[in-house]
Scaffold this active site. Structure first.
Site, PDB file in Angstrom:
ATOM      1  N   GLU A  70       0.824  -1.064  -0.032  1.00  0.00           N
ATOM      2  CA  GLU A  70       0.022   0.187  -0.037  1.00  0.00           C
ATOM      3  C   GLU A  70       0.767   1.281   0.055  1.00  0.00           C
ATOM      4  O   GLU A  70       0.372   2.338  -0.715  1.00  0.00           O
ATOM      5  CB  GLU A  70      -0.890  -0.003   1.120  1.00  0.00           C
ATOM      6  CG  GLU A  70      -2.232  -0.878   0.984  1.00  0.00           C
ATOM      7  CD  GLU A  70      -1.786  -2.362   1.171  1.00  0.00           C
ATOM      8  OE1 GLU A  70      -0.728  -2.743   1.812  1.00  0.00           O
ATOM      9  OE2 GLU A  70      -2.503  -3.210   0.824  1.00  0.00           O
ATOM     10  N   PHE A  93      -9.488  -1.790   0.648  1.00  0.00           N
ATOM     11  CA  PHE A  93     -10.135  -1.585   1.860  1.00  0.00           C
ATOM     12  C   PHE A  93      -9.505  -0.263   2.566  1.00  0.00           C
ATOM     13  O   PHE A  93      -8.246   0.028   2.742  1.00  0.00           O
ATOM     14  CB  PHE A  93     -10.051  -2.721   3.028  1.00  0.00           C
ATOM     15  CG  PHE A  93     -10.882  -3.979   2.442  1.00  0.00           C
ATOM     16  CD1 PHE A  93     -12.244  -3.989   3.108  1.00  0.00           C
ATOM     17  CD2 PHE A  93     -10.305  -4.685   1.669  1.00  0.00           C
ATOM     18  CE1 PHE A  93     -12.759  -5.321   2.712  1.00  0.00           C
ATOM     19  CE2 PHE A  93     -10.945  -5.900   1.497  1.00  0.00           C
ATOM     20  CZ  PHE A  93     -12.152  -5.775   1.852  1.00  0.00           C
ATOM     21  N   ASP A  95      -9.292   0.489   5.522  1.00  0.00           N
ATOM     22  CA  ASP A  95      -8.611   0.032   6.805  1.00  0.00           C
ATOM     23  C   ASP A  95      -7.154   0.265   6.439  1.00  0.00           C
ATOM     24  O   ASP A  95      -6.371   0.551   7.384  1.00  0.00           O
ATOM     25  CB  ASP A  95      -8.941  -1.234   7.168  1.00  0.00           C
ATOM     26  CG  ASP A  95     -10.454  -1.602   7.396  1.00  0.00           C
ATOM     27  OD1 ASP A  95     -11.069  -1.649   8.393  1.00  0.00           O
ATOM     28  OD2 ASP A  95     -11.174  -1.513   6.188  1.00  0.00           O
ATOM     29  N   PHE A  96      -6.746  -0.152   5.122  1.00  0.00           N
ATOM     30  CA  PHE A  96      -5.346  -0.223   4.912  1.00  0.00           C
ATOM     31  C   PHE A  96      -4.628   1.183   4.598  1.00  0.00           C
ATOM     32  O   PHE A  96      -3.435   1.299   4.404  1.00  0.00           O
ATOM     33  CB  PHE A  96      -5.089  -0.891   3.393  1.00  0.00           C
ATOM     34  CG  PHE A  96      -5.557  -2.220   3.391  1.00  0.00           C
ATOM     35  CD1 PHE A  96      -6.162  -2.919   4.705  1.00  0.00           C
ATOM     36  CD2 PHE A  96      -5.987  -3.183   2.042  1.00  0.00           C
ATOM     37  CE1 PHE A  96      -6.701  -4.100   4.635  1.00  0.00           C
ATOM     38  CE2 PHE A  96      -6.636  -4.114   2.284  1.00  0.00           C
ATOM     39  CZ  PHE A  96      -6.969  -4.844   3.567  1.00  0.00           C
ATOM     40  N   ILE A  97      -5.463   2.351   4.766  1.00  0.00           N
ATOM     41  CA  ILE A  97      -4.784   3.673   4.795  1.00  0.00           C
ATOM     42  C   ILE A  97      -3.566   3.626   5.744  1.00  0.00           C
ATOM     43  O   ILE A  97      -2.541   4.352   5.585  1.00  0.00           O
ATOM     44  CB  ILE A  97      -5.573   4.868   5.138  1.00  0.00           C
ATOM     45  CG1 ILE A  97      -6.107   4.724   6.416  1.00  0.00           C
ATOM     46  CG2 ILE A  97      -6.504   4.999   4.026  1.00  0.00           C
ATOM     47  CD1 ILE A  97      -6.897   6.098   7.037  1.00  0.00           C
ATOM     48  N   HIS A 139     -11.413  -4.519   8.605  1.00  0.00           N
ATOM     49  CA  HIS A 139     -12.073  -4.575   7.084  1.00  0.00           C
ATOM     50  C   HIS A 139     -13.159  -3.868   7.137  1.00  0.00           C
ATOM     51  O   HIS A 139     -14.180  -4.049   6.245  1.00  0.00           O
ATOM     52  CB  HIS A 139     -12.414  -6.083   6.574  1.00  0.00           C
ATOM     53  CG  HIS A 139     -10.885  -6.384   6.113  1.00  0.00           C
ATOM     54  ND1 HIS A 139      -9.842  -6.881   6.775  1.00  0.00           N
ATOM     55  CD2 HIS A 139     -10.429  -7.000   4.867  1.00  0.00           C
ATOM     56  CE1 HIS A 139      -8.922  -7.308   6.171  1.00  0.00           C
ATOM     57  NE2 HIS A 139      -9.116  -7.335   4.988  1.00  0.00           N
TER      58      HIS A 139
END
Lengths: 336, 323
Positions: A70, A93, A95-97, A139
């Site tokens: 990411e 997703f 959330d992956f920031i 997620h």
């Protein structure tokens, strides 16, 4: 007028913009899907089916399947944007920031300012956010409450296929970095979408239902939740002025303040936890700029201050419901 | 390949300009006249110039928090940079970026960076852009031995290999990540290049204090990458004359270490010795180039002292293109 799903609106808009402007480039993990497998490229076509067919049409140089990286995905989008391209990066997703936060927060959001306005950074970072899939705490999260707080980023949260079309065109044609937040529980929702090449400017909220009793603010999936509450309240003659903010940065302050001036009552519906959030930000805005119009305390209907739970019963309890919103509407009306 | 007299003069003048720029900053910062954090590149000039002398304006570079040398080598204006470090609104970034965030997109300089390791993924994106344009251009990322331990650098190397991006990872191993030694912080205890090798890249190693070694190595690497072979990496062994930041007392250095590297590992001295011994340039020419570099820096300092300061209104400009 065509009927299409939210996810199709995403894919179609990206495809059209890639056709229109050859500097538009797609990248992300499994945006092609199947690379290096016996199934071959396009075996998946994006886990949300928002990029299906793009690889076959535009080739490997413009539809770049990346490893699960990411930081490198957003960083590459930054590099592409600084060197004349218009990247559309998918983070899967929201959330992956967390894994790529430096590249979002310290890099693309700050280039223009740090470099004295001498560059543009037209990177669109797409991500699916929100609950409703029993996908649990890593997620199912919202990201707008974090991203909106970062100066330099624009944050877009479409709630309908029509808004996806108009807002994504604006994002892809603008010269600023845009966080484009797609609610995963909306991907299969269908809606009418006008034909033609039209756009929706940012900071232009949409009035979903009109009424003079209570203002309700919502974004994304919460718009439908609030609309159900508004319909239920309407049966008792309660008029709800439901405003879909559509973008949280920039924000249509005028639409919010104008509505509160009429209704004097405000309910904010937000899927994110309540602390240091969009809800608290909007409450502060109205308390500061429309205090004299208020006839009752501002109500906030949010998730609790917990991670998103897994079990269906727990997730249902976690997410704001139409009943929660309706109760808040009635509470603000009952205040004397 | 032999460099022409003009090429030698140009290369040395750039190295001398970086040296003069940095030495002057060192003196001025000690007086308190300039605010903020500054990280000097002094000692590593041969790398920046040896790399960038091969590049066209269309080739991109992404730099580090120790970025002045890379910026100057890529063609950023000396006075514009000095004004930026001074915080002037006439600076290259209008006083919004300062020392750690100097960029000049029109020169292919995509930014210094205050975050160690953040540059490599950005360079991979710039390299993807070069590949898409199909004109044989490359993107270069400079990283130190500190940045080589960041996950972003690993992600970037893998992604460059996977996407065959024409990205060159230039590792400047100056043996210190901030105040911590290479022997402690780099787990291989060996080198950085072998890590790049493990990602499947062709790798070079050379003495970063020898301009000619850097220049020759870069020529080979660029031929390889411009031919469409995907990314490559190089590790240059180099020296950092000053501390991590200006004001760093450097009490982690060994006894006599700084005197020794100034004496034996100074890339400007090594250049002078090589070209004069080979009869390519004489001592007087080198002295003149040093004087010219000092004069450029004098003028930049004078101009910075006299330049406009930003005003409170400037805080609000350039956040977005449009809002």
């Amino acid at each position: 007028m065509a009927k299409m799903m939210y996810r199709d609106a995403v894919r179609l808009t990206i495809a059209e913009e890639m056709e229109r402007d050859e500097s538009v480039v797609v990248l992300g993990e499994d945006v092609v899907g199947g690379m290096g497998t016996d199934g071959g490229p396009e075996a998946i076509g994006g886990i949300w089916s928002t990029s299906t067919g793009l690889f076959d049409k535009f080739g490997a140089n413009r539809v770049i399947d990346t490893p699960i990286s990411e930081s490198a995905i957003v960083g590459a989008a930054a590099g592409l944007a600084l060197s004349g391209k218009r990247p559309v990066a998918e983070l899967m997703f929201a959330d992956f920031i967390g894994v790529s936060l430096d590249q979002i927060w310290n890099q693309i959001g700050k280039f223009r300012y740090m470099f004295g306005g001498k560059t543009r950074c037209p990177a669109v970072i797409r991500m699916a956010y929100g609950g409703g899939y029993n996908a649990a705490a890593q997620h199912s999260q919202c990201a707008h409450q974090i991203l909106t707080g970062m100066a330099g980023l624009k944050v877009v949260m479409p709630s309908t296929p029509e808004d996806v079309r108009g807002l994504l065109r604006t994002a892809l044609r603008g010269d600023d970095p845009v966080m484009f937040l797609e609610h995963k529980a909306l991907y299969a929702v269908e809606g009418e979408v006008p034909d033609g090449d039209w756009t929706i400017p940012f900071a232009h909220a949409r009035q979903v239902t009109s009424g003079e009793d209570v203002t309700v603010l919502a974004t994304g999936l919460m718009v439908g939740i609030a609309e159900a509450a508004a319909e239920a309240a309407a049966e008792d003659g309660i008029g709800v002025d439901l405003i879909d903010l559509r973008t949280t940065s920039p924000l249509d302050e005028e639409a919010i303040l104008d509505s509160v001036e009429v209704t004097g009552r405000l309910v904010i519906v937000d899927e994110a936890p309540p602390r240091c959030s969009l809800a608290t930000d909007l409450a502060a805005l109205v308390a500061n700029k429309a205090f004299s119009s208020l006839k009752a305390p501002i109500e906030m209907v949010t998730a609790p201050h917990t991670p998103v739970p897994f079990a269906s019963e727990l997730e249902q309890a976690y997410l704001p419901s139409p009943d929660d919103v309706e109760a808040a509407v009635r509470k603000t009306l009952a205040y004397r | 390949m032999q460099l022409s007299r003009d090429e030698l003069i140009q290369a040395y003048r750039k190295m001398a300009t970086i040296r003069a720029f940095e030495e002057r900053l060192h003196d001025i910062i000690a007086t308190g006249e300039i605010a903020g954090f500054t990280h000097l590149y002094c000692g590593q000039e041969a790398v920046a110039v040896g790399v960038c002398e091969h590049l066209a304006i269309e080739d991109k570079i992404v730099s580090t928090h120790r970025g002045h040398g890379h910026c100057l080598a890529k063609g950023c204006d000396v006075t514009g940079m000095m004004k930026e470090i001074w915080g002037s609104r006439e600076g290259l970034c209008k006083g919004k970026g300062g020392s750690m965030h100097i960029a000049d997109i029109d020169k292919g300089m995509l930014g210094a960076n205050g975050i160690v390791g953040a540059g490599a993924p950005i360079a991979v994106g710039a390299a993807m852009s070069c590949k898409l344009d199909g004109e044989g251009r490359v993107a270069i990322t400079f990283s130190g031995d500190g940045a080589c331990n960041q996950g972003t650098t690993f992600e970037a190397m893998n992604m460059a290999v996977v996407t065959k991006a024409p990205c060159i990872f230039v590792f400047e191993n100056n043996h210190y990540s901030e105040h911590t030694g290479f022997e402690y912080a780099v787990g291989t205890q060996k080198d950085i290049a072998s890590r790049a090798e493990a990602f499947g890249m062709k790798v070079w190693r050379a003495d970063g204090c020898d301009f000619f070694a850097v220049h020759d190595t870069m020529r080979e690497i660029l031929e390889y990458v411009r031919a469409g072979n995907g990314p490559a990496a190089v590790e240059f062994d180099t020296e950092r004359f000053y501390g991590h930041f200006e004001g760093d007392p450097q009490n982690y250095r060994g006894e006599g270490e700084l005197d020794r590297i100034r004496e034996t590992r100074d890339c400007l001295k090594i250049f002078r010795q090589k070209v004069t011994e080979a009869g390519l340039l004489d001592e007087a020419v080198i002295d003149e180039l040093n004087e010219a570099a000092e004069a450029d820096v004098d003028a930049a300092v004078e101009a910075s002292r006299a330049a406009d300061r930003p005003t409170a209104e400037d805080v609000l400009t350039d956040v977005y293109v449009e809002y």
